[in-house]
Each structure stands twice: as structure tokens, then as C-alpha cells.
Write an enzyme that holds these catalytic residues in place. Structure first.
Site, PDB file in Angstrom:
ATOM      1  N   LYS B 173     -24.310 -17.631  13.371  1.00  0.00           N
ATOM      2  CA  LYS B 173     -24.115 -16.206  13.660  1.00  0.00           C
ATOM      3  C   LYS B 173     -22.746 -15.718  13.144  1.00  0.00           C
ATOM      4  CE  LYS B 173     -24.686 -12.111  15.539  1.00  0.00           C
ATOM      5  NZ  LYS B 173     -23.414 -11.597  15.991  1.00  0.00           N
ATOM      6  N   GLU B 180     -21.951  -9.917   6.731  1.00  0.00           N
ATOM      7  CA  GLU B 180     -22.062  -8.495   7.100  1.00  0.00           C
ATOM      8  C   GLU B 180     -20.805  -7.727   6.695  1.00  0.00           C
ATOM      9  OE1 GLU B 180     -23.075  -7.931  11.376  1.00  0.00           O
ATOM     10  OE2 GLU B 180     -21.353  -6.604  11.372  1.00  0.00           O
TER      11      GLU B 180
END
Lengths: 301, 301, 301, 301
Positions: B173, B180
Site C-alpha cells: 500500500k 499515486e
């Protein structure tokens, strides 16, 4: 030797003065009458026009251009062309793009005129300390100008040289400035990391002084940064706004053309762009986008 | 299944709601009474303390933590420890640093307790669209939780999976968020280059709409950026101030530890730092240094 | 509508085929006879020369260029000029530099000819999924071509649009590609950080699959990266050698011209340069320099 | 003064020799018998163990550690602890992480022992030219060591100073090295851009020589780079493989902790990572991805 200085701004006036002090005979032109007057006080014979300057010089004429790159250099080169005679030489000592230099050198060569590009480093300190000069052009033409370069340089045989054919002097100076951007940014980042470590209460001027002697990062730029930090430790009153003058971006252009990776030079330039944009659209969009996907709060203006 | 949700903030409340809608029985604890009340309205049985929550759950207990990373997660994990019994499982669905997770998982394993790390992506849209979940932990323990993951995910068999042992879910993650950052910065730079080309008068919202369908750069982030540009084309009233929440810098830390070059992810993070510093000491020093060597004018504050 | 496709390579042939399937009448020229033959099999009327193609088309002619940017586009545009008549329109669907487009559009306008630039995205998938098209040029001229764009696009009203005057289509596509570079690099760095974390033994294809659904980083490029990782998880047999095709560097040029900081797009390009230089002079000099000041060992070649 | 040097490798032996030449009485320990023997030839009294060294020194003892950072420094610090008496001082002259230094200084302070951190720059040239020293620790303790620093420094009052409390010396040295990375990378990129401009046939050694005198980029690192280019203009036989020794990444860590943007220092480090990875997974994935969306050819290994 005898030569004509075209452009009596900060750089041109200083170089003319250093030449006069070195025993050369210097005439000078500048469109600004005050600049001509100031130069005259330093032993430079003023000329009120390029025509007058060309007339005042003995054949074969030597003219040194110290004018802003781009249009003004082009105008000067074009205006001088019909005023010159075979065997005369023009030296462009300014920060011209080497591609423009290649074009101008070809033009002059077609008329039997010498055209020499001289990348000049040393800034306002050159008057006293001498100039570092990277010279491009025909070897014989450059050799004939040796007395001029020996006087302008920090020492007779140091800090100057013909590095290659037309354009190569300005190319080398361009890369010099690219390196300068990277070095400056490295120091600025380092001092900033020291500054932000508040619990150590570091005196940046003192750190600079220590580094100046014996350390791996000693340099002339460090000498100057240390001087600046001594005079104004917190940079009070100075806007975080950094100008760039063209050669940095030409260096990046050159890297792109040659497929050479130059991240540090490039980032140094882009940080300057960033410093001048206090209302970054990119950052506003990023803040807005964080809100879109994560519901994160947006700081309002 | 039956589980207890610890933390009923935006993310926790949404996930609990999605689980209830999916047929699970959910109790929930939050120190904030309003949050408990709001959750109750969505079918979640409120518990006034971690003790009460632990008591309310049947053995073997399943608890999902959705609390801020760092100290609060540590406090919660430590408070729960004596309240749990062998065979119980805690899932950390927050953005914990995977190194903290490794430590906590080891602590729990020493007491015969399951500890699962679930990196959760999807933001405020997850309630409706489902959450993408990267899960680390003992395979058997994760398998036992399958019904929960199948409900939270966008589809039964999509968007979730056990990627490896303890810590690997949060690690994955973390890298997801690093990517991102890079993607967001790429879009922000691109739209900024479009915006500054004023002579074309581009409508950035329209461009985003075109790109959303069929182009190589289509993505969910582009959908959101386009939406943001539609609502506020000039980003009026939004400060150019971009927050980062930790996972970006952990990704850079990880790259440094592994000797992996990750310039784009790293620069994206540093641009966020830069956005929050409108009085850059580095830039002031650069401006000052230009004055030192070249006599260039300094912009005053 | 009826139109002539110039260039029947991978992109041109696919677009012509999609147009034929959409009910348009398409003639096509390619210097390569095999390409013409293959196109004919897909319902495209082959023309053996630009002259033949121009003759085959009814007035007002519509020609779509799908040829390599640069000299070949210039040659094609110049060859076509005398073959066309007032009212005819040429669409450049390739990856031309928008500055070339501005020049060509002006040339054509001077002859009463329409010139439209269409930045085309979608790659090899466009035949099936449709193309995203960013269009520049005179509004009326573009409007007259609407049936063509509606057929080529993924949907009648989606994925295409006139974004502004001549040049703006190619400009927008250029920036699109710059963003693409940044996104690709972000994914590549992220997967590399996952790959190097060997103790977690992550299955990158699985991670990609999880992220594809519901995560913040889902995108078409991620779909493709996941597909690539499924087919070849360790990238066996693939050289770490990344080509760039021009639009990335034009995007950097544009950023430089506009004084826009675009670190991520720029670094993505430079990383590609770096990937193609397995004998970096810069790195050799760095290694040598470390030896000079610190006596550090140099790795020999 | 009298002091004991712990570690008689390249740096420690040189520093001990400079101290002996400066009139100090120096004992020395190194686990390597040859190193002890070589030191003895330079006037350093050898000690076969830390115990022997501690015994050989008069109270209050002064010990200078010049050993590898990390575990060996910790081991040495811990071994010395019971051998020392109140009032003794240990100076860590190596490249320790300042966080380790803070921990060790606290440990020693708890035992009434002085602990001084001295960031030492100058490399192999320090023996002859002196060392630049950034010193952290209690002011009185540092002042008592003045004769040592005055001898090691390039000049009595230059190149050294107490910059702040414990840890600040190593912190300042760490940032010094970060700047060094940035400067080195800037030069390396610049010379690489010159090198790749093949049509100018530039002699990089000559360019370095010109720049060394009078130019804005003159520095000690440039002196060394010029020397390296003189000895090996094409860097023959040198692998493009650049090691980093820890302080660069700690500088990046510090920047991250302080939220300071330091793109140039960071990129310089990452370029070193990149130089050591000749089989980049990221680049393979990029190449593969280009093939996925555009059908572009992949270069095979």
C-alpha cells in the site's frame, strides 16, 4: 594592441578598463552617453557610433562585443558588417547562444572577416581578478589576439584558451553556467537543511567559513555564499525569487539534443522557475485532487 | 461474519456501513460519541470503550482497526492485547508504516493472536465502489477473513488479495501511494503546461474529458482531476499548498534502503514540500549569490 | 464520408479499417506495395501514388496523414499542395511537433486549403476501442469532419474534441505524451521498489491485478503493465533500454519556453536517456573523482 | 598535547602523523599489526589493545576515534567506557550518523566523560593541507582540545570550529557531503555534455584547466576532476559504477524529516544507485509497457 569595445555596461567597461591598465589602446562605443563618459574617465577613447568606432580603429580592426545576447548582438553584428574590411576580427565576448554564433561566424567568414566567440566568466570580480575565457574560432585568428587574452585573463597563461572551432567557446561557457546552476543549488539545499535543523542553532556563516578552508566543498561560489551569509545571515528582505539568464536552459536543450541525462542541472533550472511562481496551478490542482479522492481538506487562499 | 470496527471516522464508518450492507454484523467503537451515534444510525452496534467492544464480540474475535497511523495505532494495539484471547485476530486497515506492523505482528504472534495488515485504497469512494485491499499476514488467518474482504472489495474476486507475510500488505500500500504521488504530479505538470500556453486558450476540463476515453493516460485519477477542473477551472480560492501524509516519504525511505533509484516518486514528494514553503531560504540564498558574483539585481521582499 | 488515408502503417491501416467498418469510403496510399495490398483486403481502395489518391477523391477532398513526423510529413504536405484545390482539407493525425503544424497550417491557409491537426492516442488498441483525438484548427473545417471523428472515437460524443486553433491539437497530444512518460515512470519505480523487497516475495502480477480494481492508481497503463507482468513476471530477455519518440522532449522544451517547472516529466525523459547509456562518462568521472579526493577504490571495467 | 588515536587506517594514520609533526605526543591503536608498525615508523607509540592505549595515556585522557561508522564505532565506544575515568574525552572524528552520536554522547555524559563529534573533511590530502573540521559538543570540552584542532586544521584559525552541541558536528559534516554529491554530479553532467558534443572535439582536461582560474565554477573538486581528466581523458578502464558511503542518504533522510525540498542532492544520490544497476527492472518494465500500448519494438537482451 588596439581594439574597440562595443558595449560599455558593467562587463564591457570593466574589461576595457583592465585592457587599458594592461597597456592596450582601447576605443569604446555605447549608445548611452553616460557610459561613454564614465569609460573616458578610465582612459577609453569614446566613439559616438559604431561607424565612428570603426573609423577610429587601425586596420586590421579588432572589435570586442560585450552586448546583450540575441537581437542586440544580431543588430550589432549586422551593422558592423559593411563597416569592416577583410582581415578585421570581431570577438563576441557575451553570452550568445552557440547556434547563433555558428550562424554569425559563417556570415562573417563569407566576407573574409574573422569571428571569434569568447565565453567569459568572472562576473564583477573580473576587473580585479581577471576573466576566465573559453574561446572558439579559427586558430590563427585567435592566436593573433593573444595579447588581449593574456591581459584579460587572471594570469598570462592561465584561465583562457582556444577550445575549438567557431561556436565551441560559447558552447563551453554555456555548459559552465549549467554546472554553476547545479553547484549553486547544491549549496542552497545544503544550507537550507542546516538552517531548518533549529535545535542545533547553527551559524551558517561560521559553517561556510569552516568549509572554505580544507574541506572537499571549498570553491569560489562557497566564498561568495559565505560572504553573503555574513552580511545577511537570515537573508532578510530578499525575495525567494531566482532569475535565470538563458544559458541554463540552453544547457538543458543541449542535453536533450544529445540524449544526455543531466538531472541535476535540469532540476536546478526548474527550481528557479518554481521560485518565480508563487501561485502554482499544478499545486492547486494537486490539492484539489487530494480532496477529490480522499476528502482531504483544501487550504484556502 | 461478525466483527468490531475500531475507529468510526470517515474511512472506518464507511467500511463498517459497507460491511453491514453486505450482511455482516458489525459493532463499533470510537472515542467520539457523535461518531458512534452516526454509526448506530447505519446499523452498527456502538460500544463505548475497547473493553465493551471486546466483550460484545463472540470468540474468536475479529477486530478491524481504522485509526490514525503511529501512536494511536500503537495505543490501540496495546490496549486491546490483554482484552483478547488466543485465536482472536486484529486487522490493521490503516496506513501504518510496515515496520511498525512487523513489530506489532510479532508482539501479537507471541500471544497466540492473529495480526493482519490490510493496505486499503479507494478513499471516500470506497463505500460505493469498494476498496482495493493489499493484505499481509499468515495465510490461514487471512483465509478465515475471506467473507469480510469479499464484501469490502469492489467485487468478490477482484481488487483484493493476500500478497505475502506480515507487513507486506502495508508495504504494498505504501508503494501504491508513492506511485499515486508520481501520477498526480505528472498530471499536474501536464495540465500546468497546457494552462500556461495562453495563446491556445485551452479548456482544461474539456481536455480531461477527451483524455478520459480512449487515451493512453486515462485513469481514475484523471477522472477526478477532470471533475475538479469542471467544478473550478481556474482553481480559484485554492492555495498552492499540498499536504503529504507519510506514505510517500516512507516509499522514498524504502527506495533508499534498497538502493533503488526512484526519482519521479521522490521529486513528487519534494515538490509537495516546496509547495508548503513560500519563503524558501534556499531561493533567497540563490538570489543573494547571483548578486555576489554577477552584480545581478535582487528582488526585494 | 469519403477520405484518403496517406500512410498505411500500423496506425494508418488500423484507422482506415475502423473508418471502413464505420461506413466511410476510404482510399489509401502507402509507398509500400504490401501495405497497400493488406489495406485493400480490408476494404480500402489502394492508390499507387499521392497523385492517384488525389485524383480518386471527390471534391472537396479530405486527406488524413498518418506518416512519421518531421521530414516525411513535410514532404507529403509539400507534394500534396499542388494536387489539391480550394476547399480541400488535410488532417495530420500523426505526432508532429506543433510548431511544424503551425507553419504548415499557415502555408495551406495561404492557398485556401484546410489544415487540421489531430493528436491521436490509443496505440494498437485503437482499432478495437477507438481513438482519443485532440483536434486543432478552424472550427468550421473541423465541424465538417465530424462524421470521421465520431467513427474513429471510442464513442460518438466521447474521447474527441476540437481544443483550439491550428497547432493546439498536436500541442495537447504532446503534453498527453509527457504525462504518459511520468505515469509510466511512476509505475516502473513503484514495481521496482516492490521487486527489490525480496523478503516479501511479492508477485507483481498479483499486485497489479489487485490495484486494477478499486485502487487510486487504477488506469489503462496499469492494466497493460499488469498484463506484461503476467506474461513475463521477471521481464526475462528484455533489455533495460527505453526508447523515446520525440513528444516527451518537446514537452520539456515547451515547459522551458513557458518557464514552467515540470520535474517529473523531465526526469522521466532523462531516465530513458540514462537507460540507453550503459557506459556513462559522467559516472566514470564520478568514480574517478571519488578516488582523487578520498582514495576510494575504483571499480575497473 | 598528548592523545591516543584509535584506528590507524588511511585517515587515522595521516591525522596521527600530522599531529606528531605538530609537536603532539601520540599513541595509537589498530587491530592490524602492520598498521601499528607503519604508525610507529611515523613517531606514533603503538598500543596493542584499547586497554593498553588507555593505560598509556595520562589523565585526563584524550582519545580520537578514526574508525568506520556504525557497529565498529559502537563497539569501540562501549569497550572504552569502563577503561576511562571522569574527565577523559573521546572525539569521534569519523563519519558517524549524528543520531548515533547523540546517543553515545548521552551515554558518556552519564559517566562524567566528554564526548566530542568532529566531522572531518579533506580526504587523503589532509595530511599535507590540513583538515576541515566541524565540531559538536560541550564548549568547554572542545576548548580544551584547541591545540589538537589547531594542528590538524589547514591553519591555526581556519577551517575548524565548534558549530554547536553534541551531534551538530556530524550533522554539519553530513550536509557537507550531501553538497559534495550535488557538486560532483553537476560537474559530471557538464563534462558529459561537453564530451558528447563530438563535432567540437573538446579537450576536457584543457577546459578544466581554463575553468580552474578565474571562472565562477572554480573549486577544489574541479581541480581534482581536471587532474583526473589529465591522467585519463577518456576514463578508460573505469567502470561507470559510483559508490556512496552513507552520508548522502542521511542528508536525504534529514531533508525528509525536516520537510525540506532538496532535489539536487537527492537526485545525485539516486544517480549513484542507478549507476550500480546495469539490469534495471524499471527500465525493462518501461520497455515492455511501450510494446503493450504502442506495439513498439523491444530491445532484446
Amino acid at each position: 594592441m588596439e581594439l574597440g569595445m562595443v558595449g560599455l555596461g558593467r562587463m564591457g567597461a570593466n574589461m576595457a578598463e583592465r585592457l587599458v591598465k594592461g597597456g592596450h589602446k582601447v576605443s569604446g562605443f555605447d549608445p548611452n552617453a553616460d557610459a561613454r563618459k564614465a569609460a573616458e574617465a578610465n582612459g577609453i577613447a569614446p566613439a559616438a557610433s559604431l561607424e565612428a568606432l570603426a573609423k577610429a580603429l587601425p586596420a586590421p580592426r579588432v572589435l570586442w562585443l560585450m552586448v546583450p545576447a540575441g537581437k542586440i548582438t544580431d543588430d550589432t553584428v549586422n551593422t558592423l558588417l559593411p563597416l569592416l574590411a577583410k582581415g578585421d576580427t570581431v570577438i563576441d565576448g557575451g553570452n550568445s547562444n552557440y547556434k547563433d554564433t555558428l550562424r554569425r561566424a559563417q556570415l562573417y567568414a563569407g566576407h573574409g572577416l574573422g569571428y571569434v566567440d569568447c565565453g567569459t566568466s568572472g562576473g564583477v570580480w573580473g576587473l580585479k581578478e581577471g576573466y576566465s575565457m573559453m574561446i572558439g574560432g579559427d586558430a590563427k585568428t585567435v592566436e593573433a589576439l593573444r595579447p588581449i587574452f593574456e591581459t584579460l585573463a587572471p594570469a598570462k597563461d592561465q584561465g583562457w584558451g582556444r577550445v575549438g572551432p567557431a561556436g565551441s567557446g560559447h558552447y563551453t561557457k554555456m555548459v559552465h553556467n549549467g554546472i554553476e546552476y547545479g553547484m549553486m543549488q547544491a549549496y542552497a539545499e545544503g544550507f537550507s537543511i542546516l538552517k531548518h535543523k533549529e535545535e542545533f542553532g547553527l551559524d551558517l556563516h561560521q559553517v561556510g567559513e569552516i568549509w572554505r578552508t580544507g574541506s572537499v566543498v571549498r570553491s569560489w561560489l562557497l566564498d561568495l555564499a559565505t560572504d553573503a551569509l555574513g552580511k545577511n545571515p537570515n537573508m532578510d528582505g530578499i525575495a525567494p525569487y531566482v532569475v535565470d539568464s538563458g544559458e541554463g536552459r540552453w544547457t538543458v536543450d543541449a542535453a536533450l539534443e544529445l540524449n544526455v541525462s543531466a538531472p541535476v542541472i535540469t532540476l536546478s533550472l526548474m527550481e528557479r522557475f518554481r521560485s518565480r511562481d508563487d501561485d502554482s496551478f499544478a499545486d492547486k490542482l494537486l490539492s484539489s485532487l487530494r480532496n477529490e479522492f480522499g476528502g482531504h481538506a483544501i487550504k484556502k487562499e
